[in-house]
Motif scaffolding. Sequence first.
Motif, PDB file in Angstrom:
ATOM      1  N   LYS A 496       0.823  -1.347  -0.138  1.00 11.28           N
ATOM      2  CA  LYS A 496       0.033  -0.105   0.055  1.00 11.28           C
ATOM      3  C   LYS A 496       0.914   1.309   0.032  1.00 11.28           C
ATOM      4  O   LYS A 496       0.647   2.001  -0.635  1.00 11.28           O
ATOM      5  N   LYS A 497       1.822   1.228   0.731  1.00  3.76           N
ATOM      6  CA  LYS A 497       2.838   2.472   0.838  1.00  3.76           C
ATOM      7  C   LYS A 497       3.251   2.621  -0.444  1.00  3.76           C
ATOM      8  O   LYS A 497       3.573   3.698  -0.719  1.00  3.76           O
ATOM      9  N   ALA A 499       2.274   1.686  -3.527  1.00  2.00           N
ATOM     10  CA  ALA A 499       1.510   2.173  -4.548  1.00  2.00           C
ATOM     11  C   ALA A 499       1.022   3.473  -4.115  1.00  2.00           C
ATOM     12  O   ALA A 499       0.681   4.262  -5.264  1.00  2.00           O
ATOM     13  N   SER A 500       0.738   4.099  -2.805  1.00  2.49           N
ATOM     14  CA  SER A 500       0.493   5.392  -2.759  1.00  2.49           C
ATOM     15  C   SER A 500       1.599   6.267  -3.315  1.00  2.49           C
ATOM     16  O   SER A 500       1.301   7.471  -3.816  1.00  2.49           O
ATOM     17  N   GLU A 501       2.944   5.957  -3.311  1.00  4.16           N
ATOM     18  CA  GLU A 501       3.901   6.641  -3.787  1.00  4.16           C
ATOM     19  C   GLU A 501       3.697   6.661  -5.251  1.00  4.16           C
ATOM     20  O   GLU A 501       3.826   7.816  -5.822  1.00  4.16           O
ATOM     21  N   LYS A 503       1.048   6.237  -7.011  1.00  6.55           N
ATOM     22  CA  LYS A 503      -0.084   7.124  -7.400  1.00  6.55           C
ATOM     23  C   LYS A 503       0.276   8.424  -7.406  1.00  6.55           C
ATOM     24  O   LYS A 503      -0.075   9.014  -8.529  1.00  6.55           O
ATOM     25  N   GLU A 504       1.102   9.072  -6.347  1.00  7.89           N
ATOM     26  CA  GLU A 504       1.420  10.501  -6.808  1.00  7.89           C
ATOM     27  C   GLU A 504       2.386  10.601  -7.941  1.00  7.89           C
ATOM     28  O   GLU A 504       2.221  11.585  -8.820  1.00  7.89           O
ATOM     29  N   LEU A 535      -4.136  -1.559  -7.994  1.00  6.25           N
ATOM     30  CA  LEU A 535      -3.119  -1.212  -6.694  1.00  6.25           C
ATOM     31  C   LEU A 535      -1.709  -1.856  -7.419  1.00  6.25           C
ATOM     32  O   LEU A 535      -0.726  -1.431  -6.964  1.00  6.25           O
ATOM     33  N   PHE A 538      -0.010   0.938  -9.582  1.00  2.66           N
ATOM     34  CA  PHE A 538       0.633   1.854  -8.905  1.00  2.66           C
ATOM     35  C   PHE A 538       1.865   1.157  -7.933  1.00  2.66           C
ATOM     36  O   PHE A 538       2.763   1.883  -7.881  1.00  2.66           O
ATOM     37  N   TYR A 539       1.357   0.148  -7.524  1.00  3.85           N
ATOM     38  CA  TYR A 539       2.841  -0.320  -6.726  1.00  3.85           C
ATOM     39  C   TYR A 539       3.986  -0.629  -7.822  1.00  3.85           C
ATOM     40  O   TYR A 539       4.987  -0.339  -7.218  1.00  3.85           O
TER      41      TYR A 539
END
Length: 737
Positions: A496-497, A499-501, A503-504, A535, A538-539
Motif C-alpha cells: 500500500k505504501k 502504491a500510494s507513492e 499514485k503520486e 493497486l 501503482f505498486y
Amino acid sequence: MGETVLIDEEEEKKEILRRYRRLLRRAKPFLKDNDAKEIRKAFLTAAEAHKDMRRKTGEPYIYHPLEVAYICASEIGLGTTSIISALLHDVVEDTDWTLDDVQREFGSKVMRIIDGLTKISGVPGESMSEQAENFRKMLLTLSKDTRVILIKLADRLHNMRTLESMPRHKQLKIASETFYLYAPLAHRLGLYAIKTELEDLSMKYREADEYNFLVKKINDSKEERNRFIRNFIRPFQKTINDLGYNVEIKGRPKSIFSIANKMRKQNIPFEEVYDLFAIRIIVDVEEDNEKAACWHLYSIVTDYYTPNPDRLRDWISIPKTNGYESLHTTVMTNKGQWVEVQIRTRRMDDIAEKGYAAHWKYKDGSSESSLDIWIAKVRESLEQNDMSAIEFVDDFRSNLFQEEVYAFTPKGKLITLPNGACALDFAFDIHTEVGGGCIGAKINKKLVSLNTKIKNGDQVEILTSSKQKPNEGWLKYVITSKAISSIKDYLKEEKKKAASEGKEIVLRKLKQIKLDLNNDTISRMMAYFGAESPLDFFYEVGKGKIDPKDIKKISEVKEVKKPKRKADIVDEVVHATKKAKEVNSELLIIGDNMSMVDYKFANCCKPIPGDDVFGFVTVSDGIKIHRTTCPNATELMSNYGYRIIKAKWTSQQEIAFLAGIKVIGTDRLGMINNITQIISNDLKVNMRSMSIDTDNGIFEGNIKVYVDDTSHLETMIHKLESVEGIESVYRFDLFED
C-alpha cells in the motif's frame, strides 16, 4: 413413488414422547432449578414449529432435534443450554420463528448459539462457496461460545447416521464435507469417538465396497480376536488386581477408516495390518496419584511383554493440545505379534471420549488449558484474516490434523507447534515483532537458518535485528497461520505504501499530458502495462518497475476491455451449472455420443469406465469427470457442492482408456516375457509403456495399458497375480506426465 404410506399418528406421538423422556432421563443428573421446565418448553416449541415437516426417511422432523439433543447430552456431555439449543437448532432456518422470538422466549445465550448454527442465506457470493462461508460463520461463534461447534458436530453425526435415505449425489457431498471438515474438527476438540464414527460413516458412502469388505473381515475375525485378547490380558491382570488397583481392561478394534488407511499407505492386505486393535487399561485413581499409577501399570505390563522402545508415547507428562492424556506403548507377544497398549485413568478416558465438554468438567478455574489457547488462536486468525472463505477453510483444516512438536525457549517454557514448523514459525509464535525481526536461530546452541525444521525437544533461541523485515520468500516455509497472516499483513502494508507513492508519480505524469485520473485512464494504463489491478499498477510504478515516462503512451490505447469481476465469474459458473443440470436433470451420461454437454476427463485421477464418478462444472473448461476417490474429490465436493453433477457410464464403450498397473515380485528369468504374454497375446491389450526395476532380486514393474473398463482391468490383474514369483499386482493412479 406412487404407493401411499399409511402413517399411524398415535404411534408416532408415543414414539416422540419416548424419545423425549429418554433425553430427560439422560439429562436428569445435572438438571438444576428450572431446567426441566425450560427443556420441556423448548421441546414443545420445536414439536409445534416442525409439526407438519418430515425428514427424507419419512419420519416426523422432530425426531432429528431430539436425537441431536440426546447426542449432546449422552455422547458429548453437554448441559441444559446446549440441550435447549439443540432442540431448537432448526426452527429459525426451517420455520417462521425468528432469532428475536428465540431471544424473547429462551434468552440471549440460546439465541446466540442458534444464530451460529443457522446457515447464511442466498446464493454463493464472491467466495464461490456457500459451504465454506457457512463454516466460517460457525467458527466465528466458536470463539464466543464453543457449544455452537459441539452442537453442530452432534447435528452432523445424526445426519450421517441417517444418510441412507438421501439421494446418491447428496450422500457424496455430505460425506465429503464431513470427512474434509467435521471429522478433523472433532479430532481437534478431542472428541475421538465422534471423529472415528464420522470418518467411518464418510467412508461407508464414499467407498462402499472397501468399507463393506472391511466390516465383513472385522466381524469374521471377531471370535479369534476376543480369544487373543483374553489370553493376552490373563498374565498381568492377576498382578494388577493383587496390587489393589481397580481397573477396566478392554480390547477395541481400530476404526475401519484407519485400517483402510494403513492398508493403502503400506500397500498391504488386511491380514498384515498388525495393530488391528488396541488394549486399553483404565484405572480408577485419585487425581494426585494418576501419573505414578499409570507408570506403575506400564512397568507391570512390560514385565510380561517386551515393549518396542520406538513406540512409547507419553501424553501424560505433556498432554496433546486438544487435552488428550494417555500412555501408549506397543509390546511383542510370545507369538511374535505387536499389540498396542493404552494406559490411562478414568478422568483421562472421559476427556479422550468426550473431549472439550469433559475438559470443562475437570478444569479448575485457574489453569488455562491448551485447548483454550488453541481457540484463542482460531479467534485471532478469524479476526485478522481477509482471505476468502475457501482459503480460510483450507488454512484452518491444515491446522486441525497436524501432529504436534514440542520445543522449549532458552528459559525452558514449552511451545507447541504443528509438525513441520520451522524456526521462523517459533519466532512468530513468541510474538509478531520477534518474528518480523528474526534473522536466524540457535537450536540446541547451534546456529541454524530461519527455515530449519523444529524437532521434538529442541531448545530454540531466536536471533533478531532491528534492520530485518519480512519478505515474500518467508511464505514458502512457514506453516502456522499466525506466521502466514503476520507476514501477509506486513507485505500488504508495504504494498500500500509503495502504491500510494506510485499514485503520486502517476498523477504528476498525467498532469503533464493533460489527462485526469479516472476509471477510463486507469483501465487504459492497466491494459497497456498488463497489470491485474489498479493497486498492482501503482505498486509497480512506486517500485520503479514501470517507467513513468512510458505513461504518455497510453493515448495509443483505443478500446479498453473491462476486466471480468469476480461476481461475473460466479454468475458464469452458476449459469453453466444450471444449464448442465437442465440438459441432464438427473444424470450426466458419459460415453454416449448423444451427450449435449461438453465434458473432459480430469487429469488428476484419469477415470475409466466402471469407476464411480461425478461431474464438476469448471469456470472455463466445461465439465470435468473425476473419480469419487480422486485426491481432489473431497475438497471439490466440500467447497463447491452446488457445482457437482451426478455422472454415469453407458455400456456401449468403444474407446480405450489408459490405466496404470504396478507389479511386484521376485525376479527370475523369463518374468517379463510371461507378463507381456498375458497382456498382449492372451488379453489382446495394447501397452503404452513399461518400466522395470530390479534390485537385489526384487522385481518392480510399472505398466501403462489401454483397457475398456474396470472389469477388463480386474481380469488382467487376476491373470497377472497367477504368474509364478509375482507377489502383488494393483492399479496405481496415473497423473498427467
